[in-house]
Scaffold this motif. Structure first.
Motif, PDB file in Angstrom:
ATOM      1  N   UNK A  10       0.997  -0.961  -0.108  1.00 31.34           N
ATOM      2  CA  UNK A  10      -0.010   0.116  -0.597  1.00 31.34           C
ATOM      3  C   UNK A  10       0.365   1.514  -0.130  1.00 31.34           C
ATOM      4  N   UNK A  11       2.121   0.791   0.569  1.00 30.64           N
ATOM      5  CA  UNK A  11       2.789   2.422   1.040  1.00 30.64           C
ATOM      6  C   UNK A  11       3.389   2.817  -0.466  1.00 30.64           C
ATOM      7  N   UNK A  12       4.203   1.800  -1.081  1.00 32.83           N
ATOM      8  CA  UNK A  12       4.500   1.185  -2.831  1.00 32.83           C
ATOM      9  C   UNK A  12       4.035   2.104  -3.196  1.00 32.83           C
ATOM     10  N   UNK A  13       2.765   1.823  -3.501  1.00 30.28           N
ATOM     11  CA  UNK A  13       1.590   2.043  -4.197  1.00 30.28           C
ATOM     12  C   UNK A  13       1.165   3.384  -4.304  1.00 30.28           C
ATOM     13  N   UNK A  14       1.240   4.723  -3.212  1.00 28.77           N
ATOM     14  CA  UNK A  14       0.491   5.470  -3.282  1.00 28.77           C
ATOM     15  C   UNK A  14       2.006   6.322  -3.468  1.00 28.77           C
ATOM     16  N   UNK A  15       3.776   6.428  -2.961  1.00 34.95           N
ATOM     17  CA  UNK A  15       4.719   6.448  -4.261  1.00 34.95           C
ATOM     18  C   UNK A  15       4.666   6.277  -5.500  1.00 34.95           C
ATOM     19  N   UNK A  16       4.293   5.317  -5.283  1.00 41.07           N
ATOM     20  CA  UNK A  16       4.187   5.167  -7.582  1.00 41.07           C
ATOM     21  C   UNK A  16       3.311   6.131  -7.365  1.00 41.07           C
ATOM     22  N   UNK A  17       1.949   6.484  -7.184  1.00 43.34           N
ATOM     23  CA  UNK A  17       0.835   7.127  -7.349  1.00 43.34           C
ATOM     24  C   UNK A  17       2.089   8.523  -7.568  1.00 43.34           C
ATOM     25  N   UNK A  18       2.335   9.229  -6.492  1.00 43.45           N
ATOM     26  CA  UNK A  18       2.902  10.262  -6.674  1.00 43.45           C
ATOM     27  C   UNK A  18       4.323  10.540  -7.844  1.00 43.45           C
ATOM     28  N   UNK A  19       5.018   8.934  -7.727  1.00 48.71           N
ATOM     29  CA  UNK A  19       6.315   9.508  -9.085  1.00 48.71           C
ATOM     30  C   UNK A  19       5.627  10.038 -10.124  1.00 48.71           C
ATOM     31  N   UNK A  20       4.254   9.089 -10.500  1.00 49.82           N
ATOM     32  CA  UNK A  20       4.415   8.918 -11.927  1.00 49.82           C
ATOM     33  C   UNK A  20       2.997  10.022 -12.201  1.00 49.82           C
ATOM     34  N   UNK A  21       2.649  10.878 -10.890  1.00 50.92           N
ATOM     35  CA  UNK A  21       1.294  11.766 -11.447  1.00 50.92           C
ATOM     36  C   UNK A  21       1.502  12.951 -12.324  1.00 50.92           C
TER      37      UNK A  21
ATOM     38  N   UNK B 292      -7.488   5.132  -3.654  1.00 52.47           N
ATOM     39  CA  UNK B 292      -7.431   6.142  -4.357  1.00 52.47           C
ATOM     40  C   UNK B 292      -7.733   7.561  -4.670  1.00 52.47           C
ATOM     41  N   UNK B 293      -9.080   7.196  -3.809  1.00 50.82           N
ATOM     42  CA  UNK B 293      -9.825   8.611  -3.233  1.00 50.82           C
ATOM     43  C   UNK B 293      -9.198   9.262  -2.089  1.00 50.82           C
ATOM     44  N   UNK B 294      -8.439   8.411  -1.102  1.00 50.97           N
ATOM     45  CA  UNK B 294      -7.470   9.342  -0.104  1.00 50.97           C
ATOM     46  C   UNK B 294      -6.326  10.186  -0.811  1.00 50.97           C
ATOM     47  N   UNK B 295      -5.376   9.493  -1.894  1.00 50.51           N
ATOM     48  CA  UNK B 295      -4.412  10.076  -2.797  1.00 50.51           C
ATOM     49  C   UNK B 295      -4.788  11.329  -3.550  1.00 50.51           C
ATOM     50  N   UNK B 296      -6.045  11.047  -4.152  1.00 49.18           N
ATOM     51  CA  UNK B 296      -6.439  12.392  -4.887  1.00 49.18           C
ATOM     52  C   UNK B 296      -6.687  13.627  -3.455  1.00 49.18           C
ATOM     53  N   UNK B 297      -7.697  12.572  -2.604  1.00 49.45           N
ATOM     54  CA  UNK B 297      -7.649  13.753  -1.372  1.00 49.45           C
ATOM     55  C   UNK B 297      -7.043  14.549  -1.095  1.00 49.45           C
ATOM     56  N   UNK B 298      -5.120  14.033  -0.791  1.00 58.78           N
ATOM     57  CA  UNK B 298      -4.300  14.817  -0.233  1.00 58.78           C
ATOM     58  C   UNK B 298      -3.434  15.836  -1.742  1.00 58.78           C
ATOM     59  N   UNK B 299      -3.552  14.830  -2.605  1.00 62.00           N
ATOM     60  CA  UNK B 299      -2.534  15.611  -3.692  1.00 62.00           C
ATOM     61  C   UNK B 299      -3.858  17.336  -3.705  1.00 62.00           C
ATOM     62  N   UNK B 300      -4.891  16.937  -4.362  1.00 56.45           N
ATOM     63  CA  UNK B 300      -6.000  18.312  -4.633  1.00 56.45           C
ATOM     64  C   UNK B 300      -5.462  19.639  -3.188  1.00 56.45           C
ATOM     65  N   UNK B 301      -5.042  19.616  -2.334  1.00 50.58           N
ATOM     66  CA  UNK B 301      -5.107  20.416  -1.336  1.00 50.58           C
ATOM     67  C   UNK B 301      -3.876  21.041  -1.642  1.00 50.58           C
ATOM     68  N   UNK B 302      -2.907  20.943  -1.747  1.00 58.30           N
ATOM     69  CA  UNK B 302      -1.486  22.157  -2.544  1.00 58.30           C
ATOM     70  C   UNK B 302      -1.028  21.770  -3.662  1.00 58.30           C
ATOM     71  N   UNK B 303      -1.780  20.678  -4.761  1.00 53.05           N
ATOM     72  CA  UNK B 303      -1.386  19.738  -5.769  1.00 53.05           C
ATOM     73  C   UNK B 303      -0.099  20.244  -5.598  1.00 53.05           C
ATOM     74  N   UNK B 304       0.140  19.497  -4.402  1.00 52.75           N
ATOM     75  CA  UNK B 304       2.267  19.287  -4.301  1.00 52.75           C
ATOM     76  C   UNK B 304       2.186  17.801  -4.303  1.00 52.75           C
ATOM     77  N   UNK B 305       2.819  17.108  -5.065  1.00 55.16           N
ATOM     78  CA  UNK B 305       3.716  16.009  -5.189  1.00 55.16           C
ATOM     79  C   UNK B 305       4.212  15.743  -3.525  1.00 55.16           C
ATOM     80  N   UNK B 306       4.385  16.505  -2.831  1.00 54.84           N
ATOM     81  CA  UNK B 306       5.099  16.050  -1.552  1.00 54.84           C
ATOM     82  C   UNK B 306       3.973  15.441  -0.997  1.00 54.84           C
ATOM     83  N   UNK B 307       2.825  16.271  -0.889  1.00 63.28           N
ATOM     84  CA  UNK B 307       2.206  16.096   0.467  1.00 63.28           C
ATOM     85  C   UNK B 307       1.909  14.656  -0.204  1.00 63.28           C
TER      86      UNK B 307
END
Lengths: 163, 500
Positions: free
Chosen positions: A95-106, B398-413
């Motif tokens: 799960x952690x990896x999948x979030x990281x993948x999302x972050x890296x590819x987005x 998916x919803x958690x990740x989109x939610x977190x990202x859209x707050x600042x539009x920042x991948x670091x989040x």
């Protein structure tokens, strides 16, 4: 992790035994964080109580946290308690990896592909994996979330690579 | 200032077509997500938070409040049908609610829960309207020392009511306070604990932390619990409307639960949790025969459901008037207000009356929607329960990740999300609940600022915290709470109540 629970021979003379591994390591974690915060806070001006610098409150809190850590760790040597919990590595890592993948590819591959990649990696977290179903779920969620977030809510996200 | 004209102002705001629509959406989405097993109100609110960013503050808060009530009710639905409490405050609902479902009376159980919630919500809305203005007036006179001690009291309250080890809960609060300090110090401009990462200068992403610890960490936790069978009672729903006898039987239970919940909800620390436990315990003691609590007594559903809804509602009072959250959901609300550029506190009531009274009025409207939505739609919620978790968790992800990202539009989040999910999971496994941490996170910068001001005024003398009568009172109350929990007898009671 489970192997590291005993640091000394059980019952051997003066050697201390960890009787409550869960509390022991939890306390140690808080102790370590507290002490490092105190150390790091010394880089900032601590000041005096009347004129608190940016280092004052962190030093205070770090000390409190370190003390609380000790109150967990020390009694754990003398009182029997819970074992160190069994961590389930597969869901954790996947799960952690999948979030990281999302972050890296987005930003490079776009939202649609990033969602598919995330779901595919994330579904490996489930012990009873069904590959074909996962692909379906991934495609569905990509279409669905593009529709909701980009289409309906108008959030500006790059959908495709380079667009 | 007249209460009626205030309420009229509030309803004027809340009844605009747009706000009604968002209130409805909030309640609907909140129930929809809250009904999914393993997702509590905190995760639901955190997940849906990004939907409110583009709205004006009043509409955003109205929608969030709706999401919160919806999620609460959704939690009760899973408690009754699947024996999985959506959150700690619906734990007691499982005792009799699930038994009712097993006896084929799931319909009336769900119906009475909705009705009890509505009655309690109506009363609690009045309590909020009546008690907030005087409280805000008092709060405007608070000195920095008073505020600091009030926050200490609030945090101690949250700790005492957390499950598990007291020392671990206090440590989690302190850790939360420390995490709250990451970023730029408002006073000196010094950038603290960012490890050279520019994105951290604005502080830790509150939503990333909340979703990591309440959303993703829970998913990991749920995935490892797989294989434990659970029985869903979907086929034998029966009529949703409780019979006339049921209603008669429950009348006083609902009244008692409402009163208790409204009072206890104001207290810091999981108001809804404490009130539902207390309501059930009292009901068990004083309800008229025939009593078969634990074996499907409908009063065992009505009383705690009334209590937790009343408590959920009155827990808005300290948040709206003092800016102090009494539970993690309120901490999220404060986060949402801050994102909207509003600093919660007593000044909100005088400076933004339309916001304040709009929220109060929408509380009641939200409860009305809840009743109107849930009685006819119970069948739909029930069907959602049958969705297997292996299809559900990717969607949560998916919803958690989109939610977190859209707050600042920042991948670091997103990488913050990874870190906090991992940390949250390990801490959860070590017996540390995340709720106290998140309260600390919200209060950290405020506490530092108030302590700094208090000590500046007193020229560095810490005695200022005990020479101000209000501050002393808060500190004594906090000490009293801590001592009471340390006393073995009460401690045993607390553990017993938590286990039930």
């Amino acid at each position: 992790m489970r192997g590291a629970v005993c640091i000394a021979e059980p019952g051997g003379g003066l050697a201390l035994r960890i009787r409550s591994p869960s509390d022991f390591w939890c306390g140690l974690l808080f102790l370590a964080i507290g002490v490092s915060v105190m150390a790091l806070a010394q880089h900032y001006r601590v000041g005096s109580a009347a004129r608190m610098g940016p280092g004052f409150f962190p030093t205070l809190l770090g000390g409190v946290l370190a003390f609380l850590g000790l109150t967990l760790t020390v009694p754990a040597l003398f009182r029997d308690g819970e074992k160190f919990p069994r961590l389930h590595w597969r869901p954790l890592i996947m799960l952690l990896l999948s979030i990281a993948v999302f972050g890296a590819t987005l930003e490079f591959l776009g939202f649609a592909i990033a969602v598919v990649a995330m779901v595919l990696v994330g579904s490996l977290a489930d012990p009873d994996l069904r590959p074909i179903e996962s692909i379906g779920v991934a495609l569905f969620l990509a279409v669905f979330s593009v529709g909701i977030f980009v289409g309906l809510l108008g959030i500006p996200l790059p959908i495709w690579p380079g667009l | 200032m007249d209460i009626l004209s205030n309420l009229a102002l509030g309803f004027g705001v809340a009844i605009s077509l747009k706000n009604l629509l968002y209130c409805f959406f909030g309640v609907f989405l909140g129930t929809l997500i809250g009904v999914l097993p393993g997702i509590g109100p905190v995760a639901t609110v955190a997940m849906l938070l990004p939907l409110t960013f583009n709205l004006d503050p009043a509409t955003a808060m109205i929608m969030l409040a709706g999401i919160y009530y919806g999620a609460q009710y959704g939690g009760s639905t899973t408690a009754i049908l699947v024996n999985i409490p959506g959150e700690s405050s619906s734990v007691v609902t499982t005792l009799d609610g699930y038994q009712m479902a097993r006896q084929g009376r799931a319909g009336p159980a769900l119906g009475i829960a909705a009705i009890a919630s509505f009655v309690a919500g109506t009363f609690a809305t009045l309590v909020v309207a009546l008690f907030s203005p005087p409280l805000a007036e008092i709060a405007l006179k608070f000195q920095p020392a008073d505020y600091f001690s009030l926050m200490v009291f609030g945090l101690v309250g949250a700790v005492v009511l957390a499950r598990g080890s007291l020392r671990k809960a206090i440590a989690m609060v302190v850790l939360g306070l420390l995490l709250g300090l990451v970023g730029t110090d408002v006073n000196s401009g010094a950038i603290r604990f960012t490890f050279g990462i520019p994105a951290l200068a604005e502080g830790i992403s509150f939503v990333a932390l909340a979703m990591g610890m309440f959303g993703i960490a829970e998913v990991i936790y749920n995935l490892e619990q797989r294989g434990k069978s659970r029985e869903v009672f979907t086929s034998r729903l029966g009529s949703v409307l409780p019979s006339r006898d049921d209603l008669k039987l429950c009348l006083w239970s609902i009244a008692r639960g409402t009163g208790l919940g409204a009072v206890l909800g104001i207290l810091p620390g999981g108001g809804a949790l404490l009130s539902s436990f207390a309501a059930y315990t009292i009901e068990k003691k004083i309800a008229k025969a025939p009593r078969n609590f634990g074996d499907g007594d409908i009063r065992g559903v009505a009383a705690p459901e009334a209590a937790n809804n009343a408590g959920a509602q009155t827990s808005f009072i300290p948040m709206l008037t003092l800016g102090v959250p009494s539970n993690p959901t309120m901490a999220l609300m404060i986060g949402a207000l801050t994102i909207q550029g509003i600093q919660p506190g007593p000044q909100v009531l005088s400076q933004r009356p339309e916001l304040f009274w709009g929220i109060v009025a929408s509380m009641w409207i939200g409860n009305l929607f809840l009743l109107a939505l849930n009685l006819p739609l119970v069948g739909l919620w029930v069907r959602l329960l049958a969705v297997p978790y292996r299809l559900l968790f990717p969607a949560i992800l998916v919803f958690c990740c989109i939610g977190v990202f859209t707050i600042n539009n920042n991948v670091f989040d997103l990488f913050q999300l990874v870190a906090f999910a991992g940390l949250g999971y390990v801490l959860l496994k070590l017996g540390c609940e995340p709720a106290p941490l998140i309260l600390g996170l919200v209060l950290g910068p405020m506490m530092e600022e108030y302590l700094r001001r208090a000590l500046l005024i007193s020229l560095g003398d810490p005695m200022v915290l005990v020479t101000s009568p209000l501050s002393l009172a808060f500190l004594l109350a906090a000490a009293g709470l801590l001592i009471s929990i340390a006393v073995p007898l009460i401690r045993a009671k607390r553990e017993e109540a938590m286990k039930e």
